[in-house]
Design a protein around this motif. Structure first.
Motif, PDB file in Angstrom:
ATOM      1  N   LYS A  88      11.721 -30.247 -68.648  1.00 37.67           N
ATOM      2  CA  LYS A  88      13.169 -30.076 -68.791  1.00 37.67           C
ATOM      3  C   LYS A  88      13.517 -29.151 -69.951  1.00 37.67           C
ATOM      4  CE  LYS A  88      13.596 -34.462 -71.351  1.00 37.67           C
ATOM      5  NZ  LYS A  88      14.216 -35.812 -71.339  1.00 37.67           N
ATOM      6  N   TYR A  89      12.515 -28.806 -70.780  1.00 39.26           N
ATOM      7  CA  TYR A  89      12.722 -27.847 -71.862  1.00 39.26           C
ATOM      8  C   TYR A  89      12.160 -26.473 -71.506  1.00 39.26           C
ATOM      9  CZ  TYR A  89      13.638 -32.108 -74.523  1.00 39.26           C
ATOM     10  OH  TYR A  89      14.141 -33.305 -74.955  1.00 39.26           O
ATOM     11  N   GLU A  90      11.969 -26.228 -70.221  1.00 37.10           N
ATOM     12  CA  GLU A  90      11.398 -24.964 -69.768  1.00 37.10           C
ATOM     13  C   GLU A  90      12.178 -23.771 -70.349  1.00 37.10           C
ATOM     14  OE1 GLU A  90      11.559 -23.391 -65.423  1.00 37.10           O
ATOM     15  OE2 GLU A  90       9.781 -24.678 -65.569  1.00 37.10           O
ATOM     16  N   GLY A  91      11.435 -22.820 -70.917  1.00 45.62           N
ATOM     17  CA  GLY A  91      12.060 -21.649 -71.495  1.00 45.62           C
ATOM     18  C   GLY A  91      12.428 -21.795 -72.954  1.00 45.62           C
ATOM     19  N   ASP A  93      11.811 -22.476 -77.063  1.00 45.07           N
ATOM     20  CA  ASP A  93      10.789 -21.965 -77.966  1.00 45.07           C
ATOM     21  C   ASP A  93       9.841 -23.095 -78.338  1.00 45.07           C
ATOM     22  OD1 ASP A  93      12.118 -23.523 -79.835  1.00 45.07           O
ATOM     23  OD2 ASP A  93      13.110 -21.833 -80.814  1.00 45.07           O
ATOM     24  N   SER A  94       9.015 -22.891 -79.347  1.00 45.58           N
ATOM     25  CA  SER A  94       7.973 -23.865 -79.700  1.00 45.58           C
ATOM     26  C   SER A  94       8.539 -25.212 -80.125  1.00 45.58           C
ATOM     27  CB  SER A  94       7.082 -23.298 -80.806  1.00 45.58           C
ATOM     28  OG  SER A  94       7.848 -23.019 -81.969  1.00 45.58           O
ATOM     29  N   ALA A  95       9.801 -25.267 -80.515  1.00 40.34           N
ATOM     30  CA  ALA A  95      10.409 -26.539 -80.923  1.00 40.34           C
ATOM     31  C   ALA A  95      10.642 -27.459 -79.722  1.00 40.34           C
ATOM     32  CB  ALA A  95      11.730 -26.299 -81.644  1.00 40.34           C
ATOM     33  N   ARG A  96      10.714 -26.884 -78.521  1.00 40.01           N
ATOM     34  CA  ARG A  96      10.926 -27.671 -77.305  1.00 40.01           C
ATOM     35  C   ARG A  96      12.108 -28.626 -77.474  1.00 40.01           C
ATOM     36  NH1 ARG A  96       8.645 -25.346 -73.309  1.00 40.01           N
ATOM     37  NH2 ARG A  96       8.080 -27.230 -72.161  1.00 40.01           N
ATOM     38  N   ASP A  97      13.238 -28.084 -77.932  1.00 40.19           N
ATOM     39  CA  ASP A  97      14.399 -28.940 -78.182  1.00 40.19           C
ATOM     40  C   ASP A  97      15.655 -28.438 -77.480  1.00 40.19           C
ATOM     41  OD1 ASP A  97      14.774 -26.670 -79.751  1.00 40.19           O
ATOM     42  OD2 ASP A  97      15.640 -27.774 -81.434  1.00 40.19           O
ATOM     43  N   ASP A  98      15.526 -27.408 -76.642  1.00 41.65           N
ATOM     44  CA  ASP A  98      16.673 -26.811 -75.964  1.00 41.65           C
ATOM     45  C   ASP A  98      16.595 -27.159 -74.474  1.00 41.65           C
ATOM     46  OD1 ASP A  98      18.915 -25.380 -75.373  1.00 41.65           O
ATOM     47  OD2 ASP A  98      17.965 -23.398 -75.521  1.00 41.65           O
ATOM     48  N   LEU A  99      17.459 -28.065 -74.023  1.00 37.84           N
ATOM     49  CA  LEU A  99      17.406 -28.549 -72.649  1.00 37.84           C
ATOM     50  C   LEU A  99      17.771 -27.445 -71.661  1.00 37.84           C
ATOM     51  CD1 LEU A  99      17.040 -31.122 -70.874  1.00 37.84           C
ATOM     52  CD2 LEU A  99      19.519 -31.397 -71.006  1.00 37.84           C
ATOM     53  N   ASN A 100      16.936 -27.288 -70.633  1.00 39.02           N
ATOM     54  CA  ASN A 100      17.182 -26.353 -69.540  1.00 39.02           C
ATOM     55  C   ASN A 100      17.721 -27.167 -68.364  1.00 39.02           C
ATOM     56  OD1 ASN A 100      16.810 -24.842 -67.121  1.00 39.02           O
ATOM     57  ND2 ASN A 100      15.257 -23.558 -68.109  1.00 39.02           N
ATOM     58  N   GLN A 105      17.049 -30.619 -63.636  1.00 37.25           N
ATOM     59  CA  GLN A 105      17.429 -31.092 -62.310  1.00 37.25           C
ATOM     60  C   GLN A 105      16.245 -31.034 -61.354  1.00 37.25           C
ATOM     61  OE1 GLN A 105      20.288 -32.611 -61.220  1.00 37.25           O
ATOM     62  NE2 GLN A 105      18.955 -32.956 -59.460  1.00 37.25           N
ATOM     63  N   ARG A 106      15.450 -29.975 -61.417  1.00 39.07           N
ATOM     64  CA  ARG A 106      14.254 -29.879 -60.575  1.00 39.07           C
ATOM     65  C   ARG A 106      13.273 -30.997 -60.919  1.00 39.07           C
ATOM     66  NH1 ARG A 106      11.196 -25.677 -61.657  1.00 39.07           N
ATOM     67  NH2 ARG A 106      12.472 -24.704 -63.275  1.00 39.07           N
ATOM     68  N   TYR A 107      13.132 -31.270 -62.213  1.00 40.27           N
ATOM     69  CA  TYR A 107      12.249 -32.356 -62.664  1.00 40.27           C
ATOM     70  C   TYR A 107      12.713 -33.694 -62.087  1.00 40.27           C
ATOM     71  CZ  TYR A 107      10.682 -36.049 -65.840  1.00 40.27           C
ATOM     72  OH  TYR A 107      10.182 -37.216 -66.367  1.00 40.27           O
ATOM     73  N   ARG A 108      14.008 -33.979 -62.209  1.00 40.46           N
ATOM     74  CA  ARG A 108      14.531 -35.262 -61.725  1.00 40.46           C
ATOM     75  C   ARG A 108      14.316 -35.414 -60.221  1.00 40.46           C
ATOM     76  NH1 ARG A 108      18.584 -34.259 -65.767  1.00 40.46           N
ATOM     77  NH2 ARG A 108      19.855 -33.086 -64.261  1.00 40.46           N
ATOM     78  N   ARG A 115       9.901 -42.396 -60.331  1.00 34.35           N
ATOM     79  CA  ARG A 115      10.858 -43.157 -61.136  1.00 34.35           C
ATOM     80  C   ARG A 115      11.384 -44.360 -60.348  1.00 34.35           C
ATOM     81  NH1 ARG A 115      13.105 -39.706 -65.184  1.00 34.35           N
ATOM     82  NH2 ARG A 115      14.473 -41.427 -65.800  1.00 34.35           N
ATOM     83  N   ASP A 116      11.603 -44.181 -59.035  1.00 26.36           N
ATOM     84  CA  ASP A 116      12.044 -45.309 -58.215  1.00 26.36           C
ATOM     85  C   ASP A 116      11.002 -46.419 -58.210  1.00 26.36           C
ATOM     86  OD1 ASP A 116      14.402 -44.045 -57.571  1.00 26.36           O
ATOM     87  OD2 ASP A 116      13.776 -43.423 -55.573  1.00 26.36           O
ATOM     88  N   LEU A 117       9.727 -46.033 -58.139  1.00 26.59           N
ATOM     89  CA  LEU A 117       8.654 -47.026 -58.189  1.00 26.59           C
ATOM     90  C   LEU A 117       8.666 -47.767 -59.518  1.00 26.59           C
ATOM     91  CD1 LEU A 117       5.943 -48.231 -56.998  1.00 26.59           C
ATOM     92  CD2 LEU A 117       4.797 -46.422 -58.293  1.00 26.59           C
ATOM     93  N   GLU A 118       8.739 -47.024 -60.612  1.00 26.69           N
ATOM     94  CA  GLU A 118       8.734 -47.646 -61.935  1.00 26.69           C
ATOM     95  C   GLU A 118       9.866 -48.661 -62.074  1.00 26.69           C
ATOM     96  OE1 GLU A 118       7.729 -44.951 -65.449  1.00 26.69           O
ATOM     97  OE2 GLU A 118       8.508 -43.527 -63.986  1.00 26.69           O
ATOM     98  N   ARG A 119      11.056 -48.202 -61.795  1.00 26.70           N
ATOM     99  CA  ARG A 119      12.230 -49.074 -61.954  1.00 26.70           C
ATOM    100  C   ARG A 119      12.224 -50.194 -60.918  1.00 26.70           C
ATOM    101  NH1 ARG A 119      15.215 -43.921 -62.980  1.00 26.70           N
ATOM    102  NH2 ARG A 119      15.841 -43.931 -65.180  1.00 26.70           N
TER     103      ARG A 119
END
Length: 388
Positions: A88-91, A93-100, A105-108, A115-119
């Motif tokens: 979800k931080y695709e794109g 920088d190295s901090a990996r703190d900027d949500l894409n 949405q693709r990840y979800r 996730r359905d199994l887990e929950r």
């Protein structure tokens, strides 16, 4: 129930895992960051080394008849392909703190069946414990068996997020399943064959997780490894595998040695605007492992000169004074993602450490605390009187 794990009947995997377990104590020499050195864990407590692995007492709770079971949900399709999910931080920088947002949405969408199994399993286990209805157990086992028989989540890992999803989901499923396995009501007694199949699958996933997350150099060792260790420890208790347990403890030790004298995790400070968030995110797996260690005669909370306490106190003070993290990480802290479930670590932590002041205030305010990745209703696990 006699446990005969499938993993032990697969020679190629067994040989690989044996080598990984021999190197379980690998750490990194700060002077030579890419050179692994062997640091064995302390000798096991003779009083507990030969006994069955245990969980905190809340995992042994009997089912109650406080509600009615609502019936089985629709199960999700087993994930049998490669573990190839976007970050979800695709794109970023190295901090990996900027949500894409697009990548998120693709990840979800791609991980939704997992996730359905887990929950779903978490909900069904809690349904059983609140209703004592065997239909909830039957439903949970059918769902897990469908995934186990499909060898779900055992495929090749092609992205870091795919590797992460395997250990996150394993921790969720194993810790929920453990509540069934250990319950004083013995709900699995009529299902010994099915339970053995599920445990075979969990054991196989645990060794795959070890393969995914072993031998990471200390300069990259962070919360991901902590969550992997928690997943493996929960499976260790499910299948009573001390090798798995010892690997998880060795990873806990590496984590404890990362906590600085003033309570920071340098590898989480690199997350810049989300440094405080990821310090807090590192605490649930560490606190759960410490509670499981305590149940097995190990004072993990004392390792690293009480590293867990230093980290917990630093996080708690940072919530009131985030400028300390701003100064350390070099960026203003994003605080909007903090919600009560992010503090599930307070229950296991306060079960082994004395919690006063801000710890006690937040614990009382946030109860009941729930996090499906560490067993569900953790207040019910560690302080059932406060879970209603």
């Amino acid at each position: 129930m006699t446990f005969s794990p499938l993993i032990y009947r697969r020679p190629a995997i067994t040989a690989t895992c044996a080598g990984l377990l021999l190197a379980a104590g690998c750490a990194t020499n700060p002077g030579q960051p890419d050179q692994a050195v062997y640091s064995p864990s302390p000798a096991p407590n003779p009083a507990t080394a030969t006994s069955r692995l245990k969980a905190p007492t809340g995992f042994y709770a009997a089912a109650r008849t406080e509600d009615d079971f609502d019936g089985c949900p629709q199960t999700s399709t087993p994930h049998t392909g490669p573990l190839n999910f976007p970050s979800k931080y695709e794109g970023s920088d190295s901090a990996r703190d900027d949500l894409n947002e697009n990548a998120a949405q693709r990840y979800r969408t791609q991980v939704e069946p997992i996730r359905d199994l887990e929950r779903g399993i978490n909900t069904l286990v809690e349904d059983y414990l609140e209703t004592a209805d065997p239909a909830a157990v039957d439903c949970a086992l059918d769902w897990m068996l469908e995934w186990a028989r499909a060898d779900a989540m055992t495929g090749p890992v092609t992205t870091h997020t795919g590797k992460s999803m395997r250990k996150w989901s394993l921790g969720s499923i194993a810790s929920s399943y453990l509540r069934l396995k250990l319950s004083a009501s013995e709900p699995l007694l009529p299902y010994q064959g099915q339970a053995a199949e599920v445990e075979d699958w969990l054991g196989e996933l645990a060794y795959l997780v070890i393969g995914d997350w072993s031998n990471v150099p200390q300069r990259k060792f962070n919360n991901h490894e902590y969550w992997a260790a928690w997943a493996v420890m929960s499976v260790a208790v499910v299948v009573d595998d001390r090798q798995l347990f010892d690997w998880a403890v060795s990873q806990y030790d590496r984590a404890a040695n990362q906590v600085t004298d003033d309570g920071y995790l340098n590898n989480e400070l690199r997350r810049e605007t989300r440094a405080l968030f990821y310090h807090n995110y590192a605490l649930p797996p560490l606190a759960m492992m410490a509670a499981f260690g305590h149940a097995n005669g190990l004072a993990l909370e004392q390792r690293g000169d009480h590293a867990l306490t230093r980290l917990a106190e630093r996080v708690m003070s940072g919530l009131d004074q985030p400028e300390a993290f701003r100064n350390k990480a070099g960026a203003e802290q994003k605080l909007d993602d903090f919600k009560p479930s992010k503090f599930s670590w307070l229950e296991p932590y306060c079960s082994i450490e004395s919690c006063r002041g801000e710890f006690a205030r937040r614990l009382s305010e946030y109860r009941p605390l729930d996090n499906y990745r560490v067993g569900g209703n953790v207040t019910d696990l560690f302080n059932p009187r406060e879970s209603s």
